[in-house]
Design a protein around this motif. Structure first.
Motif, short mmCIF file in Angstrom:
data_model
loop_
_atom_site.label_atom_id
_atom_site.label_comp_id
_atom_site.label_asym_id
_atom_site.label_seq_id
_atom_site.Cartn_x
_atom_site.Cartn_y
_atom_site.Cartn_z
N ARG A 120 0.82 -1.21 0.00
CA ARG A 120 0.00 0.00 0.00
C ARG A 120 0.86 1.27 0.00
O ARG A 120 0.48 2.28 -0.59
N ARG A 121 2.01 1.20 0.63
CA ARG A 121 2.86 2.39 0.73
C ARG A 121 3.29 2.91 -0.63
O ARG A 121 3.40 4.12 -0.84
N ASP A 122 3.55 1.97 -1.57
CA ASP A 122 4.04 2.36 -2.89
C ASP A 122 2.96 2.30 -3.96
O ASP A 122 3.24 2.51 -5.14
N ALA A 123 1.74 1.98 -3.58
CA ALA A 123 0.67 1.80 -4.56
C ALA A 123 0.14 3.15 -5.05
O ALA A 123 0.25 4.17 -4.36
N ALA A 124 -0.46 3.13 -6.24
CA ALA A 124 -1.12 4.32 -6.75
C ALA A 124 -2.28 4.68 -5.82
O ALA A 124 -2.87 3.81 -5.18
N GLU A 125 -2.60 5.96 -5.78
CA GLU A 125 -3.62 6.46 -4.87
C GLU A 125 -4.94 5.71 -5.02
O GLU A 125 -5.62 5.40 -4.04
N VAL A 126 -5.31 5.37 -6.26
CA VAL A 126 -6.58 4.73 -6.53
C VAL A 126 -6.66 3.32 -5.94
O VAL A 126 -7.75 2.79 -5.73
N ARG A 127 -5.52 2.73 -5.63
CA ARG A 127 -5.49 1.35 -5.12
C ARG A 127 -5.34 1.28 -3.60
O ARG A 127 -5.54 0.23 -3.01
N ARG A 128 -4.96 2.37 -2.98
CA ARG A 128 -4.59 2.31 -1.56
C ARG A 128 -5.75 1.95 -0.66
O ARG A 128 -5.60 1.18 0.29
N GLN A 129 -6.93 2.50 -0.92
CA GLN A 129 -8.06 2.22 -0.04
C GLN A 129 -8.44 0.75 -0.11
O GLN A 129 -8.79 0.13 0.91
N GLY A 130 -8.43 0.17 -1.30
CA GLY A 130 -8.75 -1.25 -1.45
C GLY A 130 -7.78 -2.13 -0.69
O GLY A 130 -8.19 -3.11 -0.05
N LEU A 131 -6.50 -1.79 -0.73
CA LEU A 131 -5.50 -2.56 0.01
C LEU A 131 -5.68 -2.38 1.52
O LEU A 131 -5.53 -3.33 2.29
N ALA A 132 -6.02 -1.16 1.93
CA ALA A 132 -6.26 -0.91 3.36
C ALA A 132 -7.47 -1.69 3.85
O ALA A 132 -7.45 -2.26 4.95
N ASP A 133 -8.52 -1.72 3.04
CA ASP A 133 -9.73 -2.46 3.42
C ASP A 133 -9.44 -3.95 3.55
O ASP A 133 -9.90 -4.62 4.49
N ALA A 134 -8.65 -4.49 2.60
CA ALA A 134 -8.30 -5.92 2.66
C ALA A 134 -7.45 -6.22 3.88
O ALA A 134 -7.62 -7.25 4.55
N ALA A 135 -6.53 -5.31 4.21
CA ALA A 135 -5.69 -5.50 5.40
C ALA A 135 -6.55 -5.51 6.67
O ALA A 135 -6.29 -6.29 7.60
N GLU A 136 -7.57 -4.67 6.70
CA GLU A 136 -8.46 -4.65 7.86
C GLU A 136 -9.26 -5.94 7.96
O GLU A 136 -9.51 -6.46 9.06
N GLN A 137 -9.69 -6.49 6.83
CA GLN A 137 -10.38 -7.78 6.83
C GLN A 137 -9.47 -8.87 7.40
O GLN A 137 -9.93 -9.74 8.16
N LEU A 138 -8.19 -8.82 7.06
CA LEU A 138 -7.27 -9.82 7.59
C LEU A 138 -7.03 -9.61 9.09
O LEU A 138 -6.83 -10.58 9.83
N ALA A 139 -7.05 -8.37 9.52
CA ALA A 139 -6.95 -8.11 10.96
C ALA A 139 -8.14 -8.72 11.69
O ALA A 139 -8.00 -9.27 12.78
N SER A 140 -9.32 -8.65 11.07
CA SER A 140 -10.52 -9.27 11.66
C SER A 140 -10.35 -10.79 11.73
O SER A 140 -10.78 -11.43 12.70
#
Length: 342
Positions: free
Chosen positions: A127-147
């Motif tokens: 997510r750190r190096d991803a294009a802006e349009v992709r960052r939220q999707g990666l953050a959401d997926a990371a939160e799902q994995l935290a769950s």
């Protein structure tokens, strides 16, 4: 053909291996391609239609060198080795542990926790190096994995642990297209598929997982464990369940990272794959060689082992985890510490 880290990789269809004095000779269409001293080998890995002479098979088994056979797509077919070594007391402890529901649950939960944690870290790093349009999707997926990690603490049965692992894998691979920077239709990822892989990226993933499973099987055998008796994966004839257990926490950090690097940097192209009549994809011989070289180079990169507090090469991690598992089985360690990426 290539020789790397004491492993002979044979990737050419029609190759034939035979013994010549104390060496292994690989011939293709009556031409010698490579000749390697037996004493330099720890394993031989063959992809596709590869033959091995009975004399060589016997010599390899006697020297403690195992031979693994894979289909062109990387599906494991067979593993040939001599009389198993190791400590019979350790293996009996391994079997008793596998028959103990509470200990099996504890080990399986730890292994899945390592897998989900590392997958989440992988997405956060990307997510750190991803294009802006992709960052939220990666953050959401990371939160799902935290769950999923939180749900593991409430998983009171082995089936529940497997359910959490399955859900986490689906969430992770749903976000995987966000990690692919190539825009060509040829590298569109349609979700994880196996037997056969339904697209080029799945062909790469399957090939890499087959290599990693082979490394984990060798690591388990190397410390005296039975690679077929695992805890998270069910035992089935021909399945190296413990090898599959050990590789779970390394999938994203080792194979997925490598696959995305090869694709995003253009080291493999659309023409490096072949589609079969059933709609499955496999890598060309040249692509397999490219992958193997990159895989062996990746195994030499050093990484911090959190539990040991030391820098170690990636290639040594499966062996260290097998050793830690053996210590848990013996009772020297109370809890299995999965490998975790920072």
């Amino acid at each position: 053909m290539s020789l790397q880290l004491n492993t002979l990789f044979v990737t050419t269809d029609g190759a034939y291996l035979r013994k010549d004095h104390e060496t292994v000779v690989v011939r293709v269409e009556e031409t010698t391609r490579i000749q390697v001293p037996l004493q330099h080998l720890a394993s031989v890995v063959c992809f596709g239609r590869v033959g091995v002479s009975p004399e060589l098979m016997s010599a390899l088994a006697e020297a403690g060198v195992h031979v693994a056979f894979f289909s062109p797509t990387g599906r494991s077919l067979a593993r040939v080795e001599g009389v198993p070594g190791g400590n019979v007391v350790l293996r009996r402890g391994q079997f008793r542990c596998a028959d103990d529901a509470a200990r099996t649950l504890e080990l399986a939960r730890a292994m899945v926790a390592g897998k989900v944690y590392n997958a989440r870290q992988f997405l956060l790093h990307a997510r750190r190096d991803a294009a802006e349009v992709r960052r939220q999707g990666l953050a959401d997926a990371a939160e799902q994995l935290a769950s999923s990690l939180r749900a593991l603490g409430r998983a009171g049965t082995l089936d529940a642990v497997r359910g959490v692992e399955g859900n986490a894998a689906r969430e992770y691979f749903a976000a995987f297209p966000l990690l692919v920077k190539r825009e060509e239709e040829a590298f569109r990822f349609g979700g994880r598929s196996r037997r056969p892989p339904k697209d080029r990226i799945n062909a790469l993933l399957s090939f890499g997982y087959a290599l990693l499973a082979q490394d984990c099987a060798g690591a388990a055998a190397g410390v005296g464990l039975d690679a077929a008796v695992g805890y998270l994966h069910e035992e089935r004839p021909g399945r190296l369940s413990l090898a599959l257990d050990l590789m779970e926490e390394l999938r994203a950090a080792v194979v997925d990272r490598l696959v995305l690097s090869l694709v995003n940097r253009g080291q493999v192209g659309p023409g490096d794959f072949v589609e079969d009549a059933a709609g499955g994809w496999r890598m060309s011989d040249a692509a397999r060689k490219t992958f193997l070289v990159a895989y062996q180079e990746a195994k030499q990169v050093e990484v911090q082992h959190e539990f040991l507090g030391q820098q170690v090469p990636w290639g040594r991690v499966p062996h260290l985890q097998a050793l830690l598992l053996a210590r848990v089985i013996r009772g020297d360690l109370e809890v299995y510490p999965p490998f975790r990426v920072r």
